[in-house]
Enzyme design. Structure first.
Site, PDB file in Angstrom:
ATOM      1  N   HIS A  69       1.241  -1.614  -0.181  1.00  0.00           N
ATOM      2  CA  HIS A  69       0.667  -0.358  -0.106  1.00  0.00           C
ATOM      3  C   HIS A  69       0.771   1.833   0.311  1.00  0.00           C
ATOM      4  CE1 HIS A  69      -3.302   3.136   0.930  1.00  0.00           C
ATOM      5  NE2 HIS A  69      -2.916   3.269   1.730  1.00  0.00           N
ATOM      6  N   GLN A  98       3.794   1.435  -0.766  1.00  0.00           N
ATOM      7  CA  GLN A  98       4.238   1.802  -3.038  1.00  0.00           C
ATOM      8  C   GLN A  98       3.555   2.384  -3.710  1.00  0.00           C
ATOM      9  OE1 GLN A  98       8.009   1.705  -3.665  1.00  0.00           O
ATOM     10  NE2 GLN A  98       7.898   1.471  -0.968  1.00  0.00           N
ATOM     11  N   HIS A 139       0.958   4.219  -2.518  1.00  0.00           N
ATOM     12  CA  HIS A 139       0.694   6.059  -2.559  1.00  0.00           C
ATOM     13  C   HIS A 139       1.547   6.609  -2.638  1.00  0.00           C
ATOM     14  CE1 HIS A 139      -2.211   7.482  -0.095  1.00  0.00           C
ATOM     15  NE2 HIS A 139      -1.566   8.608   0.988  1.00  0.00           N
TER      16      HIS A 139
END
Length: 103
Positions: free
Chosen positions: A73, A75, A77
């Site tokens: 998540h 990464q 984001h």
């Protein structure tokens, strides 16, 4: 490790928000404010990228990390924030050019 993951998410989220503030400023033809917000976004992305780089280097040097949905998540984001910032920067140039062409 979780602390670093949350920092990536936070810095990336800050950068994304700042990029959209820059776009809003450009809509009002406030290019000075837009430029400032993009610079702030760059700083936030830089912080997130530094953490990401440290984690990658640690793994390359033999540290074993459990792959987690939270890390994925973070990464995602970060990469989304980076991509959106580049798109916003391009949009700012277009808006500025359109304003200049209207003169």
């Amino acid at each position: 490790m979780e602390q670093e993951i949350f920092e990536i998410i936070t810095y990336a989220g800050n950068a994304r928000s700042l990029a959209y503030h820059a776009l809003q400023a450009a809509e009002d033809f406030d290019f000075e404010q837009a430029d400032q917000k993009i610079k702030e976004a760059d700083t936030e992305l830089g912080k997130a990228h530094e953490i990401q780089t440290r984690l990658i280097q640690a793994e390359l040097n033999g540290s074993q990390f459990e792959k987690s949905l939270l890390m994925i998540h973070a990464q995602d984001h970060l990469m989304t924030a980076m991509s959106e910032q580049k798109l916003v920067e391009h949009m700012l140039r277009i808006i500025q050019k359109l304003k200049e062409d209207r003169r």
